[in-house]
Write an enzyme that holds these catalytic residues in place. Structure first.
Site, PDB file in Angstrom:
ATOM      1  N   CYS A   1      23.070  70.414  55.933  1.00  0.00           N
ATOM      2  CA  CYS A   1      24.125  69.737  56.535  1.00  0.00           C
ATOM      3  C   CYS A   1      23.914  68.134  57.019  1.00  0.00           C
ATOM      4  O   CYS A   1      23.471  67.419  56.093  1.00  0.00           O
ATOM      5  CB  CYS A   1      24.699  70.326  57.595  1.00  0.00           C
ATOM      6  SG  CYS A   1      26.560  69.933  58.311  1.00  0.00           S
TER       7      CYS A   1
ATOM      8  N   HIS B   1      25.230  76.100  55.432  1.00  0.00           N
ATOM      9  CA  HIS B   1      24.354  76.291  56.605  1.00  0.00           C
ATOM     10  C   HIS B   1      23.686  78.100  56.286  1.00  0.00           C
ATOM     11  O   HIS B   1      24.256  79.017  56.752  1.00  0.00           O
ATOM     12  CB  HIS B   1      25.120  76.535  57.700  1.00  0.00           C
ATOM     13  CG  HIS B   1      25.092  75.022  58.233  1.00  0.00           C
ATOM     14  ND1 HIS B   1      24.256  74.653  59.231  1.00  0.00           N
ATOM     15  CD2 HIS B   1      26.440  74.416  58.254  1.00  0.00           C
ATOM     16  CE1 HIS B   1      24.966  73.476  59.549  1.00  0.00           C
ATOM     17  NE2 HIS B   1      26.011  73.264  59.035  1.00  0.00           N
TER      18      HIS B   1
ATOM     19  N   GLU C   1      21.338  79.353  57.328  1.00  0.00           N
ATOM     20  CA  GLU C   1      20.590  79.961  58.515  1.00  0.00           C
ATOM     21  C   GLU C   1      21.677  80.683  59.458  1.00  0.00           C
ATOM     22  O   GLU C   1      21.337  81.587  60.406  1.00  0.00           O
ATOM     23  CB  GLU C   1      19.976  78.691  59.384  1.00  0.00           C
ATOM     24  CG  GLU C   1      20.961  77.998  60.270  1.00  0.00           C
ATOM     25  CD  GLU C   1      21.495  76.797  59.394  1.00  0.00           C
ATOM     26  OE1 GLU C   1      22.151  75.995  59.927  1.00  0.00           O
ATOM     27  OE2 GLU C   1      21.393  76.801  58.191  1.00  0.00           O
TER      28      GLU C   1
END
Length: 228
Positions: A89, A195, A197
């Site tokens: 990002c 994302h 994660e």
């Protein structure tokens, strides 16, 4: 393999990716400060991570100030020596501003911040559900650069629908050629807007993000298989 997660003023995903790497993926991870001028203890077998967020408040342009932070010269030198660098990002935006990756991230085509689950397809055709959260995630590059990315297999991820179709409706920000993530020609610098994660924990009901980390860093996949 060790991961260093850089903390910039305004980062808000640094802890997310640290926890995913350390607790969900079982990797050694440490936090690094933006004012550090070097990367002690890191070798080219390791990886530096530039997390998501709003580094330096996104003033001027996303990633434009962070690119000049003291640690980024060390990260640039590290990448040029073959060290691995991952930008997620805002981290992707910083990599483009630093010219470690080609192209730029522009305002979303609908001019609105977007935060939702999206589907992306990797180079092998696997469809993954990964969250996005950005206002300036529209990937753009000139046609020659795009053709080179395609020819060299540098496109990591593309936005798609749940069946893997590349459609305008499935593209959340208007990125050219539905591009959601790329790598450099040498294959050691990776950037993406989604994302992963945020999709690594069973507690969150989605572990598709693990497949992205395993794709980028095969050693993670080997360790996870060995652990089970």
């Amino acid at each position: 393999m060790k991961f260093g997660v850089v903390v910039f003023p305004g980062s808000n995903c640094d802890r997310d990716i640290y926890e995913a790497l350390k607790n969900d993926l079982g990797q050694e991870a440490v936090m690094l400060w933006h004012k550090d001028a070097d990367l002690p203890g890191f070798t080219t077998e390791d990886c530096i991570v530039l997390p998501g967020g709003f580094s330096y408040g996104d003033y001027l342009r996303t990633g434009a100030i962070a690119r000049f932070s003291p640690i980024m010269q060390a990260v640039i030198d590290f990448a040029k020596r073959g060290g691995k660098v991952l930008g997620v990002c805002n981290g992707f935006q910083i990599l483009c501003e630093s010219h470690l990756l080609p192209g730029a991230l522009l305002r979303n085509n609908h001019q609105k911040f977007i935060c939702k689950n999206t589907f992306v397809k990797d180079a092998e055709g696997n469809v993954l559900k990964i969250p996005v959260a950005h206002g300036e995630g529209r990937y753009h590059a000139d046609e020659a650069t795009l053709d080179a990315l395609e020819a060299n297999g540098q496109v990591l991820l593309r936005y798609c629908d749940e069946q893997g179709n590349l459609t305008n409706e499935a593209n959340p920000n208007g990125s050219v050629r539905s591009i959601a993530g790329i790598r450099n020609a040498e294959g050691n610098v990776f950037g993406m807007m989604p994302h992963p994660e945020r999709a690594c924990s069973t507690a969150l009901g989605n572990t598709d993000g693990r497949q992205i980390f395993e794709m980028l860093f095969p050693v993670i996949k080997e360790q996870l298989v060995a652990a089970h």
